[in-house]
Design a protein around this motif. Structure first.
Motif, PDB file in Angstrom:
ATOM      1  N   PHE A  41       0.826  -1.209   0.000  1.00 30.30           N
ATOM      2  CA  PHE A  41       0.000   0.000   0.000  1.00 30.30           C
ATOM      3  C   PHE A  41       0.859   1.258   0.000  1.00 30.30           C
ATOM      4  N   LYS A  66      -8.825  -1.153   3.971  1.00 30.17           N
ATOM      5  CA  LYS A  66      -7.895  -2.100   3.337  1.00 30.17           C
ATOM      6  C   LYS A  66      -7.454  -3.155   4.342  1.00 30.17           C
ATOM      7  N   TYR A 100      -9.190  -3.824  -7.412  1.00 32.61           N
ATOM      8  CA  TYR A 100      -8.029  -3.033  -7.806  1.00 32.61           C
ATOM      9  C   TYR A 100      -8.189  -2.407  -9.188  1.00 32.61           C
ATOM     10  N   ILE A 103      -9.997   0.749  -8.565  1.00 32.79           N
ATOM     11  CA  ILE A 103      -9.059   1.724  -7.986  1.00 32.79           C
ATOM     12  C   ILE A 103      -8.192   2.327  -9.082  1.00 32.79           C
ATOM     13  N   PHE A 123     -11.270  -0.804  -1.962  1.00 35.15           N
ATOM     14  CA  PHE A 123     -10.105  -1.306  -1.234  1.00 35.15           C
ATOM     15  C   PHE A 123     -10.466  -2.501  -0.372  1.00 35.15           C
TER      16      PHE A 123
END
Length: 220
Positions: A41, A66, A100, A103, A123
């Motif tokens: 991260f 997360k 992801y 994201i 997340f």
């Protein structure tokens, strides 16, 4: 005839290797080696922060979700009790890619800037896929090596710890220093590896071998 016989034996040997538990643990090691995205991260968090205009407290909130996704493994455990391993791995691969990928689309401005709750959800979904990969690969390997449970758990969990370093090297080799593409790499690579080995990771009926622990740690 001799050539055909040798070809038949070769095919039988390859089939024996691919369907055996040793190839399964090899496949599980690869799955675990790309299942530690939550450890990276820090490599792309600044990109998320600057691209979406977040402050540090907002980034900390995203990091909380997360971590929540990475450690909340009860759902994968319950599903594993009533479904075969390929279901768990397929669900984990799908969640990883969806989370992801969304994201990445957000950070690269390919979609409108999402709401904060949406980013937290992305997340959470992406990180929670790690527990599905861990359950699908780890549980079945432990069942396939009943006399070496501790060694198998240590080996596979070690690959999760190394996944951050493995991902970092792949990221620099393939994409240089573009941290946005790291998010894309995290999205597609674990999903691809899990889907490739869906038929390999499965429940096996085996007879424990007394010397299997020596095979695992054999030094050539």
């Amino acid at each position: 005839m001799a050539v055909e016989e040798e070809l038949t034996k070769t095919k039988a040997f390859i089939r024996h290797v691919i369907t055996g538990r040793w190839f399964m643990i090899f496949a599980s090691c690869l799955i675990m080696a790309v299942s530690g995205a939550t450890y990276m991260f820090g490599l792309y968090s600044n990109e998320v922060k600057t691209s979406l205009g977040y402050d540090q407290s907002t980034l900390n909130l995203i990091s909380f979700f997360k971590d929540l996704g990475a450690n909340l493994g009860i759902f994968s455990g319950l599903i594993n009790e009533v479904s075969p391993p390929w279901v768990i791995l397929a669900m984990g691969a799908t969640m990883n890619f969806v989370g992801y990928f969304m994201i990445w689309l957000s950070v690269t401005s390919r979609i409108a800037k999402p709401q904060l709750w949406q980013m937290c959800l992305y997340f959470y979904i992406g990180a929670n896929s790690q527990s599905f990969a861990n359950t699908g690969a780890l549980v079945n390997c432990v069942q396939s090596f009943p006399r070496s449970r501790g060694s198998v758990i240590g080996l596979l969990k070690g690959y999760v710890g190394l996944s951050g370093a493995i991902f970092t090297q792949l990221y620099h080799a393939l994409y240089g220093d573009n941290s946005k593409t790291l998010i894309f790499l995290i999205g597609w690579l674990p999903a691809a590896v899990s889907f490739i080995f869906l038929p390999t990771v499965r429940v096996l009926s085996i007879t424990p071998q007394p010397r299997e622990i020596k095979v695992e740690f054999h030094k050539g």
